[in-house]
Design a protein around this motif. Structure first.
Motif, PDB file in Angstrom:
ATOM      1  N   UNK A  81       0.835  -1.192   0.000  1.00 35.35           N
ATOM      2  CA  UNK A  81       0.000   0.000   0.000  1.00 35.35           C
ATOM      3  C   UNK A  81       0.873   1.246   0.000  1.00 35.35           C
ATOM      4  N   UNK A  82       0.381   2.290  -0.610  1.00 39.04           N
ATOM      5  CA  UNK A  82       1.016   3.599  -0.484  1.00 39.04           C
ATOM      6  C   UNK A  82      -0.067   4.656  -0.609  1.00 39.04           C
ATOM      7  N   UNK A  83       0.141   5.823  -0.006  1.00 36.64           N
ATOM      8  CA  UNK A  83      -0.887   6.867  -0.063  1.00 36.64           C
ATOM      9  C   UNK A  83      -1.196   7.291  -1.490  1.00 36.64           C
ATOM     10  N   UNK A  84      -2.419   7.719  -1.688  1.00 36.92           N
ATOM     11  CA  UNK A  84      -2.878   8.166  -3.004  1.00 36.92           C
ATOM     12  C   UNK A  84      -2.140   9.428  -3.441  1.00 36.92           C
ATOM     13  N   UNK A  85      -1.857  10.316  -2.510  1.00 35.68           N
ATOM     14  CA  UNK A  85      -1.187  11.581  -2.823  1.00 35.68           C
ATOM     15  C   UNK A  85       0.226  11.567  -2.262  1.00 35.68           C
ATOM     16  N   UNK A  86       1.176  12.015  -3.048  1.00 36.21           N
ATOM     17  CA  UNK A  86       2.556  12.151  -2.579  1.00 36.21           C
ATOM     18  C   UNK A  86       2.960  13.599  -2.792  1.00 36.21           C
ATOM     19  N   UNK A  87       3.327  14.258  -1.702  1.00 39.72           N
ATOM     20  CA  UNK A  87       3.674  15.672  -1.738  1.00 39.72           C
ATOM     21  C   UNK A  87       5.184  15.845  -1.627  1.00 39.72           C
TER      22      UNK A  87
ATOM     23  N   UNK B  84       6.688   7.121  16.090  1.00 43.29           N
ATOM     24  CA  UNK B  84       7.539   7.932  15.223  1.00 43.29           C
ATOM     25  C   UNK B  84       6.741   9.118  14.691  1.00 43.29           C
ATOM     26  N   UNK B  85       7.456  10.074  14.166  1.00 44.27           N
ATOM     27  CA  UNK B  85       6.855  11.137  13.366  1.00 44.27           C
ATOM     28  C   UNK B  85       7.233  10.825  11.924  1.00 44.27           C
ATOM     29  N   UNK B  86       6.250  10.836  11.049  1.00 41.30           N
ATOM     30  CA  UNK B  86       6.507  10.529   9.641  1.00 41.30           C
ATOM     31  C   UNK B  86       5.905  11.633   8.786  1.00 41.30           C
ATOM     32  N   UNK B  87       6.654  12.042   7.787  1.00 42.88           N
ATOM     33  CA  UNK B  87       6.179  13.070   6.850  1.00 42.88           C
ATOM     34  C   UNK B  87       5.457  12.328   5.733  1.00 42.88           C
ATOM     35  N   UNK B  88       4.118  12.439   5.717  1.00 44.89           N
ATOM     36  CA  UNK B  88       3.320  11.701   4.749  1.00 44.89           C
ATOM     37  C   UNK B  88       2.057  12.487   4.415  1.00 44.89           C
ATOM     38  N   UNK B  89       1.651  12.453   3.161  1.00 45.13           N
ATOM     39  CA  UNK B  89       0.473  13.158   2.672  1.00 45.13           C
ATOM     40  C   UNK B  89       0.536  14.654   2.981  1.00 45.13           C
ATOM     41  N   UNK B  90       1.751  15.217   2.865  1.00 43.91           N
ATOM     42  CA  UNK B  90       1.924  16.659   2.982  1.00 43.91           C
ATOM     43  C   UNK B  90       2.060  17.210   4.374  1.00 43.91           C
ATOM     44  N   UNK B  91       2.129  16.341   5.398  1.00 42.73           N
ATOM     45  CA  UNK B  91       2.259  16.851   6.756  1.00 42.73           C
ATOM     46  C   UNK B  91       2.940  15.823   7.654  1.00 42.73           C
TER      47      UNK B  91
ATOM     48  N   UNK C 227      -5.894   4.494   3.418  1.00 38.41           N
ATOM     49  CA  UNK C 227      -4.593   5.155   3.518  1.00 38.41           C
ATOM     50  C   UNK C 227      -4.101   5.279   4.952  1.00 38.41           C
ATOM     51  N   UNK C 228      -4.327   4.252   5.757  1.00 40.35           N
ATOM     52  CA  UNK C 228      -3.928   4.298   7.154  1.00 40.35           C
ATOM     53  C   UNK C 228      -2.534   3.730   7.392  1.00 40.35           C
ATOM     54  N   UNK C 229      -1.866   3.174   6.375  1.00 40.04           N
ATOM     55  CA  UNK C 229      -0.533   2.606   6.563  1.00 40.04           C
ATOM     56  C   UNK C 229       0.236   2.618   5.243  1.00 40.04           C
ATOM     57  N   UNK C 230       1.559   2.431   5.355  1.00 39.64           N
ATOM     58  CA  UNK C 230       2.387   2.391   4.147  1.00 39.64           C
ATOM     59  C   UNK C 230       3.750   1.780   4.468  1.00 39.64           C
ATOM     60  N   UNK C 231       4.391   1.258   3.439  1.00 42.28           N
ATOM     61  CA  UNK C 231       5.815   0.896   3.498  1.00 42.28           C
ATOM     62  C   UNK C 231       6.562   2.082   2.912  1.00 42.28           C
ATOM     63  N   UNK C 232       7.494   2.642   3.680  1.00 43.28           N
ATOM     64  CA  UNK C 232       8.250   3.805   3.208  1.00 43.28           C
ATOM     65  C   UNK C 232       9.743   3.536   3.323  1.00 43.28           C
ATOM     66  N   UNK C 233      10.516   4.238   2.501  1.00 44.00           N
ATOM     67  CA  UNK C 233      11.974   4.179   2.618  1.00 44.00           C
ATOM     68  C   UNK C 233      12.348   4.961   3.872  1.00 44.00           C
ATOM     69  N   UNK C 234      13.172   4.351   4.708  1.00 43.17           N
ATOM     70  CA  UNK C 234      13.560   4.984   5.972  1.00 43.17           C
ATOM     71  C   UNK C 234      14.656   6.014   5.729  1.00 43.17           C
ATOM     72  N   UNK C 235      14.307   7.283   5.886  1.00 41.75           N
ATOM     73  CA  UNK C 235      15.244   8.395   5.750  1.00 41.75           C
ATOM     74  C   UNK C 235      15.070   9.318   6.950  1.00 41.75           C
ATOM     75  N   UNK C 236      16.160   9.776   7.558  1.00 41.06           N
ATOM     76  CA  UNK C 236      16.054  10.645   8.738  1.00 41.06           C
ATOM     77  C   UNK C 236      15.259  11.934   8.491  1.00 41.06           C
ATOM     78  N   UNK C 237      15.236  12.419   7.281  1.00 43.33           N
ATOM     79  CA  UNK C 237      14.521  13.666   6.998  1.00 43.33           C
ATOM     80  C   UNK C 237      13.004  13.486   7.028  1.00 43.33           C
TER      81      UNK C 237
END
Length: 103
Positions: A4-10, A36-43, A74-84
């Motif tokens: 799964x991945x979010x519909x919108x990528x900002x 964690x804090x994750x930057x996803x869907x623009x926030x 859109x409640x979950x996703x696999x993301x590349x782990x980056x400190x930013x």
């Protein structure tokens, strides 16, 4: 594996994991239960990191959930782990409206 991945990528969002690499065998898998804090869907969103994976020849990826309702879209996703875009939090880092600290 369900993917799964979010519909919108900002701009500035955590990059989604590559579906092709996620389908390959993983060199390492580590369970994790960490806020964690994750930057996803623009926030920035508070999320629960539930698993780390490292696909063969690829970067570490993280499974994050940012909603409690399993049926929420859109409640979950696999993301590349980056400190930013993925930051671990400690209890003292999180402030909840109306909450007080003991002592």
């Amino acid at each position: 594996m369900q993917y799964h991945q979010p519909r919108q990528h900002y701009p500035g969002d955590a990059p989604p994991a590559d579906p092709a690499s996620m389908a390959q065998p993983h060199v390492e898998v580590r369970p994790a239960w960490q806020v964690v804090a994750v930057r996803i869907m623009g926030e920035w969103r508070l999320a629960l990191l539930t698993e780390w994976r490292r696909p063969r020849g690829g970067p570490w990826v993280a499974h994050v959930r940012w909603a409690l309702d399993r049926d929420e879209e859109f409640a979950w996703a696999w993301i590349v782990a980056e400190p930013a875009t993925l930051r671990p939090l400690r209890i003292g880092d999180v402030t909840l409206p109306g909450a007080t600290r003991p002592g």
